[in-house]
Design a protein around this motif. Structure first.
Motif, PDB file in Angstrom:
ATOM      1  N   ALA A 199      10.001  -0.479 -25.765  1.00  0.00           N
ATOM      2  CA  ALA A 199       8.836  -1.276 -26.148  1.00  0.00           C
ATOM      3  C   ALA A 199       9.124  -2.242 -27.296  1.00  0.00           C
ATOM      4  O   ALA A 199       8.217  -2.918 -27.764  1.00  0.00           O
ATOM      5  N   GLN A 200      10.374  -2.310 -27.749  1.00  0.00           N
ATOM      6  CA  GLN A 200      10.658  -3.208 -28.866  1.00  0.00           C
ATOM      7  C   GLN A 200      10.395  -4.667 -28.492  1.00  0.00           C
ATOM      8  O   GLN A 200       9.932  -5.450 -29.322  1.00  0.00           O
ATOM      9  N   THR A 201      10.692  -5.020 -27.254  1.00  0.00           N
ATOM     10  CA  THR A 201      10.406  -6.389 -26.814  1.00  0.00           C
ATOM     11  C   THR A 201       8.919  -6.674 -26.891  1.00  0.00           C
ATOM     12  O   THR A 201       8.487  -7.739 -27.357  1.00  0.00           O
TER      13      THR A 201
ATOM     14  N   GLY B  75      14.224 -10.233 -19.300  1.00  0.00           N
ATOM     15  CA  GLY B  75      15.130 -11.332 -19.011  1.00  0.00           C
ATOM     16  C   GLY B  75      15.919 -11.123 -17.736  1.00  0.00           C
ATOM     17  O   GLY B  75      16.160 -12.063 -16.968  1.00  0.00           O
ATOM     18  N   ILE B  76      16.323  -9.857 -17.490  1.00  0.00           N
ATOM     19  CA  ILE B  76      17.077  -9.563 -16.267  1.00  0.00           C
ATOM     20  C   ILE B  76      16.191  -9.755 -15.041  1.00  0.00           C
ATOM     21  O   ILE B  76      16.612 -10.317 -14.027  1.00  0.00           O
ATOM     22  N   LEU B  77      14.954  -9.284 -15.132  1.00  0.00           N
ATOM     23  CA  LEU B  77      14.032  -9.459 -14.012  1.00  0.00           C
ATOM     24  C   LEU B  77      13.765 -10.938 -13.757  1.00  0.00           C
ATOM     25  O   LEU B  77      13.646 -11.376 -12.604  1.00  0.00           O
ATOM     26  N   ALA B  78      13.660 -11.713 -14.822  1.00  0.00           N
ATOM     27  CA  ALA B  78      13.457 -13.151 -14.652  1.00  0.00           C
ATOM     28  C   ALA B  78      14.645 -13.774 -13.922  1.00  0.00           C
ATOM     29  O   ALA B  78      14.479 -14.614 -13.027  1.00  0.00           O
ATOM     30  N   MET B  79      15.851 -13.360 -14.307  1.00  0.00           N
ATOM     31  CA  MET B  79      17.043 -13.887 -13.645  1.00  0.00           C
ATOM     32  C   MET B  79      17.079 -13.488 -12.171  1.00  0.00           C
ATOM     33  O   MET B  79      17.446 -14.281 -11.301  1.00  0.00           O
ATOM     34  N   LEU B  80      16.674 -12.246 -11.872  1.00  0.00           N
ATOM     35  CA  LEU B  80      16.640 -11.795 -10.486  1.00  0.00           C
ATOM     36  C   LEU B  80      15.635 -12.610  -9.669  1.00  0.00           C
ATOM     37  O   LEU B  80      15.891 -12.943  -8.509  1.00  0.00           O
ATOM     38  N   LEU B  81      14.489 -12.901 -10.269  1.00  0.00           N
ATOM     39  CA  LEU B  81      13.494 -13.696  -9.564  1.00  0.00           C
ATOM     40  C   LEU B  81      14.026 -15.095  -9.241  1.00  0.00           C
ATOM     41  O   LEU B  81      13.840 -15.609  -8.134  1.00  0.00           O
TER      42      LEU B  81
ATOM     43  N   LEU C 143       8.238 -18.104 -15.924  1.00  0.00           N
ATOM     44  CA  LEU C 143       7.136 -17.533 -16.691  1.00  0.00           C
ATOM     45  C   LEU C 143       7.516 -16.194 -17.293  1.00  0.00           C
ATOM     46  O   LEU C 143       7.054 -15.829 -18.382  1.00  0.00           O
ATOM     47  N   ALA C 144       8.371 -15.430 -16.588  1.00  0.00           N
ATOM     48  CA  ALA C 144       8.815 -14.145 -17.116  1.00  0.00           C
ATOM     49  C   ALA C 144       9.616 -14.326 -18.400  1.00  0.00           C
ATOM     50  O   ALA C 144       9.548 -13.500 -19.317  1.00  0.00           O
ATOM     51  N   LEU C 145      10.377 -15.402 -18.483  1.00  0.00           N
ATOM     52  CA  LEU C 145      11.110 -15.685 -19.718  1.00  0.00           C
ATOM     53  C   LEU C 145      10.170 -16.112 -20.835  1.00  0.00           C
ATOM     54  O   LEU C 145      10.436 -15.861 -22.016  1.00  0.00           O
ATOM     55  N   THR C 146       9.070 -16.747 -20.467  1.00  0.00           N
ATOM     56  CA  THR C 146       8.110 -17.214 -21.464  1.00  0.00           C
ATOM     57  C   THR C 146       7.280 -16.072 -22.029  1.00  0.00           C
ATOM     58  O   THR C 146       6.990 -16.035 -23.222  1.00  0.00           O
ATOM     59  N   TRP C 147       6.897 -15.131 -21.164  1.00  0.00           N
ATOM     60  CA  TRP C 147       6.052 -14.012 -21.583  1.00  0.00           C
ATOM     61  C   TRP C 147       6.746 -12.693 -21.256  1.00  0.00           C
ATOM     62  O   TRP C 147       6.329 -11.957 -20.365  1.00  0.00           O
ATOM     63  N   PRO C 148       7.841 -12.346 -21.953  1.00  0.00           N
ATOM     64  CA  PRO C 148       8.602 -11.144 -21.590  1.00  0.00           C
ATOM     65  C   PRO C 148       7.839  -9.836 -21.753  1.00  0.00           C
ATOM     66  O   PRO C 148       8.125  -8.871 -21.053  1.00  0.00           O
ATOM     67  N   ASP C 149       6.873  -9.779 -22.672  1.00  0.00           N
ATOM     68  CA  ASP C 149       6.141  -8.525 -22.847  1.00  0.00           C
ATOM     69  C   ASP C 149       5.241  -8.246 -21.647  1.00  0.00           C
ATOM     70  O   ASP C 149       5.189  -7.132 -21.129  1.00  0.00           O
ATOM     71  N   VAL C 150       4.538  -9.277 -21.177  1.00  0.00           N
ATOM     72  CA  VAL C 150       3.676  -9.087 -20.013  1.00  0.00           C
ATOM     73  C   VAL C 150       4.503  -8.870 -18.750  1.00  0.00           C
ATOM     74  O   VAL C 150       4.074  -8.183 -17.826  1.00  0.00           O
TER      75      VAL C 150
ATOM     76  N   GLU D 271      -4.498 -18.726 -31.702  1.00  0.00           N
ATOM     77  CA  GLU D 271      -3.991 -19.466 -30.545  1.00  0.00           C
ATOM     78  C   GLU D 271      -4.302 -18.726 -29.253  1.00  0.00           C
ATOM     79  O   GLU D 271      -4.465 -17.495 -29.252  1.00  0.00           O
ATOM     80  N   PRO D 272      -4.403 -19.438 -28.131  1.00  0.00           N
ATOM     81  CA  PRO D 272      -4.735 -18.788 -26.861  1.00  0.00           C
ATOM     82  C   PRO D 272      -3.746 -17.707 -26.464  1.00  0.00           C
ATOM     83  O   PRO D 272      -4.098 -16.751 -25.773  1.00  0.00           O
ATOM     84  N   GLY D 273      -2.483 -17.850 -26.897  1.00  0.00           N
ATOM     85  CA  GLY D 273      -1.465 -16.879 -26.512  1.00  0.00           C
ATOM     86  C   GLY D 273      -1.738 -15.479 -26.996  1.00  0.00           C
ATOM     87  O   GLY D 273      -1.129 -14.520 -26.504  1.00  0.00           O
ATOM     88  N   VAL D 274      -2.662 -15.316 -27.949  1.00  0.00           N
ATOM     89  CA  VAL D 274      -2.949 -13.964 -28.429  1.00  0.00           C
ATOM     90  C   VAL D 274      -3.541 -13.107 -27.319  1.00  0.00           C
ATOM     91  O   VAL D 274      -3.439 -11.872 -27.361  1.00  0.00           O
ATOM     92  N   ILE D 275      -4.126 -13.739 -26.302  1.00  0.00           N
ATOM     93  CA  ILE D 275      -4.656 -12.950 -25.196  1.00  0.00           C
ATOM     94  C   ILE D 275      -3.528 -12.243 -24.450  1.00  0.00           C
ATOM     95  O   ILE D 275      -3.739 -11.201 -23.832  1.00  0.00           O
ATOM     96  N   VAL D 276      -2.324 -12.806 -24.504  1.00  0.00           N
ATOM     97  CA  VAL D 276      -1.177 -12.142 -23.892  1.00  0.00           C
ATOM     98  C   VAL D 276      -0.852 -10.866 -24.661  1.00  0.00           C
ATOM     99  O   VAL D 276      -0.572  -9.820 -24.068  1.00  0.00           O
ATOM    100  N   SER D 277      -0.888 -10.946 -25.990  1.00  0.00           N
ATOM    101  CA  SER D 277      -0.640  -9.759 -26.800  1.00  0.00           C
ATOM    102  C   SER D 277      -1.704  -8.695 -26.559  1.00  0.00           C
ATOM    103  O   SER D 277      -1.406  -7.506 -26.449  1.00  0.00           O
ATOM    104  N   VAL D 278      -2.953  -9.135 -26.473  1.00  0.00           N
ATOM    105  CA  VAL D 278      -4.041  -8.181 -26.220  1.00  0.00           C
ATOM    106  C   VAL D 278      -3.861  -7.531 -24.853  1.00  0.00           C
ATOM    107  O   VAL D 278      -4.016  -6.316 -24.702  1.00  0.00           O
ATOM    108  N   ALA D 279      -3.515  -8.340 -23.852  1.00  0.00           N
ATOM    109  CA  ALA D 279      -3.316  -7.795 -22.514  1.00  0.00           C
ATOM    110  C   ALA D 279      -2.178  -6.791 -22.500  1.00  0.00           C
ATOM    111  O   ALA D 279      -2.258  -5.736 -21.843  1.00  0.00           O
ATOM    112  N   THR D 280      -1.112  -7.087 -23.218  1.00  0.00           N
ATOM    113  CA  THR D 280       0.012  -6.160 -23.286  1.00  0.00           C
ATOM    114  C   THR D 280      -0.397  -4.852 -23.946  1.00  0.00           C
ATOM    115  O   THR D 280      -0.092  -3.765 -23.451  1.00  0.00           O
TER     116      THR D 280
END
Length: 628
Positions: free
Chosen positions: A488-490, A110-116, A152-159, A502-511
């Motif tokens: 890594a809790q996030t 979230g902090i990195l998203a705010m900085l961006l 996008l960083a706020l949407t996908w914080p793990d990636v 759902e397609p979003g599972v590819i984000v979890s797999v990528a992480t």
């Protein structure tokens, strides 16, 4: 040669890179040493993003503070106030990162998203206030891209953690190599006072020789080309994010409980028609009702109630279907899926309706309705299913008898066994006649011990998060930080917010893949400590006062056949009435598919319980001297 005015200001894109400017005129030896250190740290960040999370946080915090200080003290022109405000904001954010290091590890995305976003706004301000046309276009494209990536960083914080680690790492590696080259060149003959090769991260030097008009045009062309690349990259990333989001299940307002709900469990809150497919000869409704969670606290759950369309006199017997693993997020509820009331989702459904049985299929609390999903937490699962039956009795035009049989697959088998264990005390008005379990999870601790022996994979990391997070949210003594790698809790919690369909599972797999080569997400043994004790507490051990039917395949890739054999041995040893059947070549899902050879057995066994004829065979008595 046509001369142009010398440029004294730094380009907008370089303003926030303070370290390159600090070492721009350093002696060769210092430049070489700094370059080597930066390169080593960059490689560590790239190859070990999770391990180097503290380092990355410190790196970002120091860079942000120094950049903010530079911006505050550098600006002296009439338009300096907004830039100083941007610089002051960066100083505040950077100090917050450094002062709250332990806490900000989890809040870093979230902090990195705010900085961006902040950097993007600063670049847009630069585009308005200064520069040539090409510089303004580039500043606009760069500012817009940073804002897009911040959202996008706020949407996908793990990636975000992984992407930022790679971006910062590659950026720093290039800078480190540049410094090393500069330092080496500084030791060469005739190098005194000569500026080494410039790089993308240093502020551009003042031009001692006025560039030619041709050089100016090339620079402008390069800026326009880079602007186009930034626009295409930001647009593509936004489109990809939108596509992934559009595939996520939508939890509509039906599942939101009203401000006041009945306190008693098993009470109907509301009912509505199901918009998905209906089975032949069946009508489908979805219901919202009250229940109790694993700890006995009031909760809300949803379910499907499937009734035969053919009118018959008298109350109808009830089959309770307990679904297998679909994820642990609200959007993973089966009642949100189009085909969840078909024979592909509920085995034997069409045959059950032909015999006049009503099928009640709970989502369990926490799926569909808000709350904590009781994944492999026996009492929570069982209470949701038992209360679904009680609530279905309040539907208009539906007459349900007390006679009930529980079915369940995998996680649902675990729920069905727990229904049979607690029904007499928790819902005495339900006459639970038996439980049929297909490839069931019978002992969560035993299964966890089995699967964690294997090499860590992306799939295993995701499934582990599905178990750990609900247990941590249910039991106060299960501390997530004890089992999850620092920072890594996030990542782990975000994995629980996506469904496998759902397609979003590819984000979890990528992480999961992104950190698998670094360090394990779960460094501690999940079968030890409070979590291990709670997993053991949720084993389905009986004894059961009703018949149990167990079926599994000898090629089950999820739950080894020997675990099912051990369960049957223990149940028979304590005097339970158990019938079992094993199917050669069947994997984990084969027993529930429409052409499964087990389905006729399931229907006839259930029919015998409802009619009281041809009592189910007790294989413990038939094969007393033989193991299954």
């Amino acid at each position: 040669m046509v001369s142009v005015k010398r440029e004294h200001r730094a380009r907008p894109a370089s303003r926030w890179s303070i370290l390159p400017r600090l070492v721009a005129d350093a002696p060769p030896a210092i430049t070489l040493v700094v370059g080597a250190i930066v390169l080593i740290l960059a490689l560590l960040i790239i190859t070990r993003p999770l391990t180097s999370l503290v380092l990355l946080t410190v790196y970002v915090g120091v860079s942000v503070v120094l950049s903010g200080v530079s911006e505050v003290v550098r600006t002296t022109d009439a338009g300096s106030l907004p830039r100083r405000l941007f610089g002051g904001a960066w100083i505040v954010v950077g100090l917050a990162l450094l002062i709250g290091l332990g806490r900000t590890l989890e809040e870093l995305p979230g902090i990195l998203a705010m900085l961006l976003v902040l950097a993007g706004l600063a670049s847009l301000f630069d585009a308005i206030t200064q520069g040539s046309v090409s510089e303004r276009v580039l500043a606009t494209a760069w500012g817009g891209a940073q804002i897009v990536f911040g959202v996008l960083a706020l949407t996908w914080p793990d990636v975000t953690l992984l992407v930022v680690a790679v971006v910062f790492g590659v950026r720093s590696a290039v800078f480190g190599l540049t410094l090393i080259i500069r330092g080496l060149r500084g030791f060469g003959p005739g190098s005194g006072g000569r500026r080494a090769m410039s790089d993308a991260f240093t502020a551009p030097p003042e031009y001692h020789d006025a560039p030619s008009r041709v050089a100016h045009r090339w620079r402008a062309t390069g800026r326009f080309a880079l602007s186009l690349v930034l626009v295409l990259l930001a647009s593509g990333s936004w489109y990809l994010g939108s596509w992934i989001q559009s595939g996520a299940p939508v939890v509509d307002a039906f599942y939101d409980p009203p401000a006041v709900v009945p306190y008693d469990n098993g009470r109907l809150i509301r009912a509505d028609a199901f918009s998905g497919q209906s089975p032949p000869g069946g009508d489908v409704q979805r219901i919202l009702y009250t229940t109790r969670d694993a700890l006995g606290r009031p909760a809300v759950a949803s379910a499907l109630v499937i009734t035969p369309t053919e009118s018959r006199p008298g109350a109808r017997p009830v089959v309770v279907w307990n679904h297998g693993t679909t994820g642990v997020a609200r959007g993973c509820a089966p009642s949100l899926r189009d085909a969840s009331a078909t024979h592909w989702a509920i085995p034997g459904l069409n045959d059950a309706l032909e015999r006049g049985w009503v099928v009640v299929a709970s989502d369990y609390s926490g799926q569909g309705a808000p709350g904590v999903f009781p994944y492999l937490i026996g009492r929570g699962e069982a209470r949701s299913s038992l209360d679904a039956v009680l609530a279905a009795r309040e539907l208009d035009g539906v007459a349900l008898s007390r006679s009930t049989v529980a079915w369940g697959h995998s996680q649902g088998g675990h729920a069905a066994l727990w229904m049979a264990e607690i029904a007499a005390d928790y819902a005495p008005d339900i006459d639970l006649l038996g439980a049929a379990v297909l490839a069931p999870v019978t002992d969560p601790l035993e299964l966890a011990d089995e699967v964690t022996r294997n090499v860590a994979t992306a799939e295993l990391s995701i499934i582990s998060s599905w178990v750990l997070v609900p247990y941590a949210d249910t039991y106060d003594d299960v501390d997530l930080s004890r089992y999850v790698a620092p920072g890594a809790q996030t990542l782990v919690r975000e994995m629980t917010q996506r469904c496998p369909t759902e397609p979003g599972v590819i984000v979890s797999v990528a992480t999961a893949l992104g950190v698998s080569e670094d360090s394990p997400l779960f460094p501690a043994d999940l079968t030890t400590g409070p979590l291990g004790a709670r997993l053991a507490e949720n084993a389905a051990t009986g004894p059961w006062d009703v018949p149990i039917l167990v079926a599994w395949g000898d090629a089950d890739e999820v739950i080894p056949a020997r675990l099912q054999e051990g369960f049957v041995e223990r149940a028979c040893a304590q005097g339970d009435e158990v019938r079992w059947t094993v199917y050669a070549g069947y994997d984990h899902l084969a027993t529930v598919l429409p052409r499964s050879r087990f389905l006729p057995v399931l229907i006839s066994w259930t029919d015998a319980l409802f009619t009281g004829r041809d009592a189910p065979t007790d294989d413990c008595a038939r094969y007393a001297d033989a193991a299954p």
